[in-house]
Design a protein around this motif. Structure first.
Motif, mmCIF file in Angstrom:
data_model
loop_
_atom_site.group_PDB
_atom_site.id
_atom_site.type_symbol
_atom_site.label_atom_id
_atom_site.label_comp_id
_atom_site.label_asym_id
_atom_site.label_seq_id
_atom_site.Cartn_x
_atom_site.Cartn_y
_atom_site.Cartn_z
ATOM 1 N N ASN A 171 62.773 60.242 27.914
ATOM 2 C CA ASN A 171 62.567 61.059 26.721
ATOM 3 C C ASN A 171 61.697 62.267 27.031
ATOM 4 O O ASN A 171 61.965 63.379 26.567
ATOM 5 C CB ASN A 171 61.926 60.214 25.623
ATOM 6 C CG ASN A 171 62.198 60.755 24.235
ATOM 7 O OD1 ASN A 171 63.324 61.077 23.904
ATOM 8 N ND2 ASN A 171 61.161 60.853 23.423
ATOM 9 N N ARG A 192 65.878 50.901 21.204
ATOM 10 C CA ARG A 192 67.091 50.093 21.052
ATOM 11 C C ARG A 192 66.750 48.615 20.881
ATOM 12 O O ARG A 192 67.288 47.936 19.990
ATOM 13 C CB ARG A 192 68.001 50.292 22.265
ATOM 14 C CG ARG A 192 69.294 49.497 22.229
ATOM 15 C CD ARG A 192 70.168 49.847 23.421
ATOM 16 N NE ARG A 192 71.364 49.017 23.478
ATOM 17 C CZ ARG A 192 72.292 49.086 24.439
ATOM 18 N NH1 ARG A 192 72.147 49.966 25.422
ATOM 19 N NH2 ARG A 192 73.340 48.292 24.414
ATOM 20 N N SER A 277 63.876 54.394 15.382
ATOM 21 C CA SER A 277 64.147 55.606 16.142
ATOM 22 C C SER A 277 65.188 55.312 17.218
ATOM 23 O O SER A 277 65.386 54.166 17.607
ATOM 24 C CB SER A 277 62.866 56.115 16.819
ATOM 25 O OG SER A 277 61.839 56.361 15.882
ATOM 26 N N ARG A 278 65.835 56.349 17.698
ATOM 27 C CA ARG A 278 66.654 56.269 18.902
ATOM 28 C C ARG A 278 66.323 57.519 19.700
ATOM 29 O O ARG A 278 66.845 58.585 19.447
ATOM 30 C CB ARG A 278 68.150 56.173 18.571
ATOM 31 C CG ARG A 278 68.549 54.885 17.882
ATOM 32 C CD ARG A 278 68.348 53.653 18.766
ATOM 33 N NE ARG A 278 68.684 52.423 18.088
ATOM 34 C CZ ARG A 278 67.827 51.694 17.380
ATOM 35 N NH1 ARG A 278 66.564 52.099 17.256
ATOM 36 N NH2 ARG A 278 68.215 50.585 16.805
ATOM 37 N N TYR A 281 68.432 60.443 22.629
ATOM 38 C CA TYR A 281 69.576 61.203 22.120
ATOM 39 C C TYR A 281 69.928 62.383 23.026
ATOM 40 O O TYR A 281 71.102 62.697 23.230
ATOM 41 C CB TYR A 281 69.249 61.700 20.709
ATOM 42 C CG TYR A 281 70.399 62.358 19.992
ATOM 43 C CD1 TYR A 281 71.300 61.604 19.236
ATOM 44 C CD2 TYR A 281 70.597 63.731 20.055
ATOM 45 C CE1 TYR A 281 72.354 62.212 18.567
ATOM 46 C CE2 TYR A 281 71.647 64.344 19.401
ATOM 47 C CZ TYR A 281 72.523 63.578 18.650
ATOM 48 O OH TYR A 281 73.576 64.171 17.995
ATOM 49 N N TYR A 282 68.924 63.059 23.591
ATOM 50 C CA TYR A 282 69.170 64.286 24.344
ATOM 51 C C TYR A 282 69.095 64.101 25.860
ATOM 52 O O TYR A 282 69.059 65.098 26.593
ATOM 53 C CB TYR A 282 68.186 65.380 23.925
ATOM 54 C CG TYR A 282 68.441 65.920 22.532
ATOM 55 C CD1 TYR A 282 69.620 66.620 22.243
ATOM 56 C CD2 TYR A 282 67.507 65.740 21.527
ATOM 57 C CE1 TYR A 282 69.853 67.106 20.969
ATOM 58 C CE2 TYR A 282 67.735 66.230 20.252
ATOM 59 C CZ TYR A 282 68.909 66.923 19.969
ATOM 60 O OH TYR A 282 69.146 67.406 18.715
ATOM 61 N N TYR A 310 75.071 57.242 29.631
ATOM 62 C CA TYR A 310 74.973 58.216 28.546
ATOM 63 C C TYR A 310 74.414 59.537 29.073
ATOM 64 O O TYR A 310 74.889 60.621 28.697
ATOM 65 C CB TYR A 310 74.096 57.702 27.403
ATOM 66 C CG TYR A 310 73.939 58.749 26.335
ATOM 67 C CD1 TYR A 310 74.978 59.028 25.456
ATOM 68 C CD2 TYR A 310 72.779 59.510 26.246
ATOM 69 C CE1 TYR A 310 74.868 60.038 24.515
ATOM 70 C CE2 TYR A 310 72.662 60.520 25.308
ATOM 71 C CZ TYR A 310 73.703 60.779 24.434
ATOM 72 O OH TYR A 310 73.601 61.791 23.513
ATOM 73 N N TYR A 319 75.594 52.824 22.701
ATOM 74 C CA TYR A 319 75.150 54.095 22.123
ATOM 75 C C TYR A 319 76.155 54.508 21.061
ATOM 76 O O TYR A 319 77.321 54.791 21.364
ATOM 77 C CB TYR A 319 75.045 55.181 23.197
ATOM 78 C CG TYR A 319 73.820 55.072 24.066
ATOM 79 C CD1 TYR A 319 72.818 56.034 24.012
ATOM 80 C CD2 TYR A 319 73.646 54.000 24.931
ATOM 81 C CE1 TYR A 319 71.689 55.941 24.801
ATOM 82 C CE2 TYR A 319 72.521 53.887 25.729
ATOM 83 C CZ TYR A 319 71.548 54.861 25.665
ATOM 84 O OH TYR A 319 70.432 54.752 26.440
ATOM 85 N N PHE A 321 75.965 57.186 19.242
ATOM 86 C CA PHE A 321 76.178 58.628 19.230
ATOM 87 C C PHE A 321 76.882 59.046 20.514
ATOM 88 O O PHE A 321 76.786 58.393 21.559
ATOM 89 C CB PHE A 321 74.852 59.384 19.076
ATOM 90 C CG PHE A 321 73.691 58.805 19.842
ATOM 91 C CD1 PHE A 321 72.800 57.932 19.231
ATOM 92 C CD2 PHE A 321 73.486 59.112 21.180
ATOM 93 C CE1 PHE A 321 71.733 57.394 19.935
ATOM 94 C CE2 PHE A 321 72.413 58.585 21.886
ATOM 95 C CZ PHE A 321 71.542 57.724 21.259
ATOM 96 N N GLY A 323 77.687 62.512 22.962
ATOM 97 C CA GLY A 323 77.333 63.892 23.244
ATOM 98 C C GLY A 323 78.223 64.479 24.322
ATOM 99 O O GLY A 323 79.202 63.863 24.748
#
Length: 377
Positions: A171, A192, A277-278, A281-282, A310, A319, A321, A323
Motif C-alpha cells: 500500500n 481482506r 477497507s480494501r 486497490y492501486y 492483481y 479481488y 475489483f 483494474g
C-alpha cells in the motif's frame, strides 16, 4: 477449530466475540510524548559483529513519534542505499523486523526497523491500535527519516514488510513514488482477512454485519479491551499454523515482552477500520520493483499470490475489483520457497521446536540482496 483460527489470526474482524482483557501489558504507559527507549540489547537475535546499531526516533505526519533501530554496515563510506522494515502485524522491532534489517545492513545497506504507531516503544494512545492510513504513513515517515540521513542516497530507498506489514508495504509503495523497491515477505492482506476471515470463509454480508454489530457494541462496553495474542497453550488438534505461531511468539525463539502477539494481543476495536477497507486497490499501478516472497507450505500463501497477480494483471481470485494491467510488469516477482511455512520466513526456521536444532535457513538473504542492489542503483 474455528476458535483456534481466530485466536492466532492477527485479525480484528472476528475477535469481538473472543475472551477479552484490558491492556495491562508492558507498553501501556503514557506514550503520547517522545518515548523513553530501552538502550540495552533486548532483541530475540544476537547483534552481528558486521554492523553498527543505534536507537533513533522520527515523527509521522500524524504527530506520533516512532521508535526504531538503525543498522549500518561497519566501515561503510559515502551515501548508501537504505531499507525500512516493519512487521509482523502485532510484533515489535526486537523480533523479526530487526533481524531483517540487521541482515540487510550486513549486506551493505542502511537499514531501519521501526515499531509502528501505538506499538512497542513508539508513541500513541490507546496502545496497540491500528489504522490503514496511519500504518501506511508509518512506512512513508520512515522513508522521510532515511532520506534525511547523511549516509543515505535519498534516490535509493526500499522497504520490507513482513506478514501483515507485507500488505501495508504494498500500500505504501502504491502511494509513495520515493520507494524504489519493495519486498512483501510471508504477507497478509489485513483488510481482506479482517473483513472476510481466512480463505474468505465469511465473505458474505450477513457475517460482516454481525461482526460490525459486535465491534460497535464493544466501543461502549470496553473500548480498551485486548484480544488476539497467541494462545498460551495450544491444543494438539489446533491447525498447524497456530502451533507455528506459538513456537515463534511464545517460546525463547521469538517471545518479547513488548510484543502484542507474544502477550495479550491488540485493541479489539483498534483495527475496526481494517475490516471495512480494501487498501490494495492501486497496487496494479506500482511502477517500482516489487518482490512478493512466500513459503510454499504457508497457510497465508494465497494472500501473496493473489496480491501479486492483481498487481501484475489488475485482477485476481479473491479481488472483487478489476483494474488495468500493470504498466511495469517486468520488475515484479513472485518467489515461492519450497518447504517453508509462514513463520519460517520470520527467522529462517529451525528443525526443532523453540528455535532449537539446526537452522533451516529458509529466508533467501542472497536473493533479497540481489533484488535490492539491482533496483536501488
Amino acid at each position: 477449530m474455528k476458535k483456534f483460527l481466530l485466536a492466532a489470526a492477527l485479525v480484528s474482524g472476528m475477535l469481538a466475540a473472543c475472551t477479552q482483557k484490558s491492556n495491562n501489558n508492558q507498553d501501556n504507559e503514557s506514550m503520547n510524548t517522545t518515548p523513553t527507549l530501552t538502550q540495552e540489547w533486548d532483541k530475540v537475535f544476537p547483534l552481528s559483529e558486521k554492523v553498527n546499531h543505534k536507537k533513533v526516533t522520527f515523527e509521522t505526519q500524524y504527530g506520533l513519534t516512532l521508535a526504531a533501530d538503525l543498522y549500518t554496515p561497519k566501515d561503510a563510506k559515502g551515501k548508501l542505499a537504505a531499507i525500512a522494515v516493519s512487521g509482523p502485524f502485532g510484533a515489535v522491532k526486537e523480533q523479526c523486523s530487526g533481524l531483517y534489517a540487521m541482515k540487510m545492513a550486513e549486506r551493505g545497506f542502511v537499514a531501519l526497523a521501526f515499531d509502528p504507531s501505538y506499538t512497542g516503544e513508539s508513541s500513541g494512545e490507546p496502545r496497540r491500535t491500528a489504522s490503514p492510513d496511519i500504518n501506511t504513513e508509518d512506512f512513508m515517515a520512515a522513508v522521510d527519516f532515511l532520506s534525511k540521513q547523511d549516509n543515505v542516497d535519498a534516490e535509493k530507498i526500499g522497504i520490507i514488510g513482513i506478514c501483515g506489514w507485507g500488505g501495508i508495504a504494498l500500500n505504501a509503495a502504491a502511494a509513495d513514488t520515493r520507494i524504489k523497491a519493495t519486498v512483501a515477505s510471508t504477507m497478509y492482506d489485513m483488510t481482506r482477512v479482517s473483513g472476510n476471515d481466512y480463505n474468505d470463509a465469511f465473505d458474505v454480508e450477513g457475517a460482516r454485519h454481525k461482526n460490525r454489530e459486535n465491534l460497535s457494541k464493544q466501543r461502549l462496553a470496553d473500548p480498551n479491551a485486548m484480544a488476539g495474542g497467541v494462545l498460551d497453550t495450544v491444543p494438539p488438534q489446533a491447525p498447524n499454523f497456530v502451533h507455528d505461531y506459538f513456537d515463534y511468539y511464545k517460546t525463547t525463539r521469538g517471545y518479547h515482552k513488548r510484543s502484542g502477539n507474544s502477550n495479550d494481543g491488540w485493541r479489539v476495536i483498534g483495527t475496526q477500520a481494517y475490516a471495512n477497507s480494501r487498501f490494495l486497490y492501486y497496487i496494479n499501478e506500482i511502477r517500482s520493483a516489487v518482490l512478493v516472497m512466500h513459503g510454499a507450505d504457508a497457510h497465508s500463501r494465497y494472500f501473496g499470490e493473489a496480491a501479486y497477480h492483481y498487481m501484475v494483471d489488475g485482477k485476481a481470485e479473491g479481488y472483487k475489483f478489476v483494474g488495468e494491467p500493470n504498466p511495469n510488469p517486468e520488475n515484479k516477482q513472485l518467489l515461492i520457497i519450497p518447504g517453508a511455512s509462514h513463520c519460517d520466513l520470520y527467522d529462517g526456521g529451525y528443525e526443532e521446536k523453540a528455535g532449537q536444532g539446526q537452522p533451516k535457513n529458509m529466508i533467501p538473504w542472497d536473493k533479497l540482496e540481489a533484488f535490492f542492489k539491482k533496483n536501488l542503483k
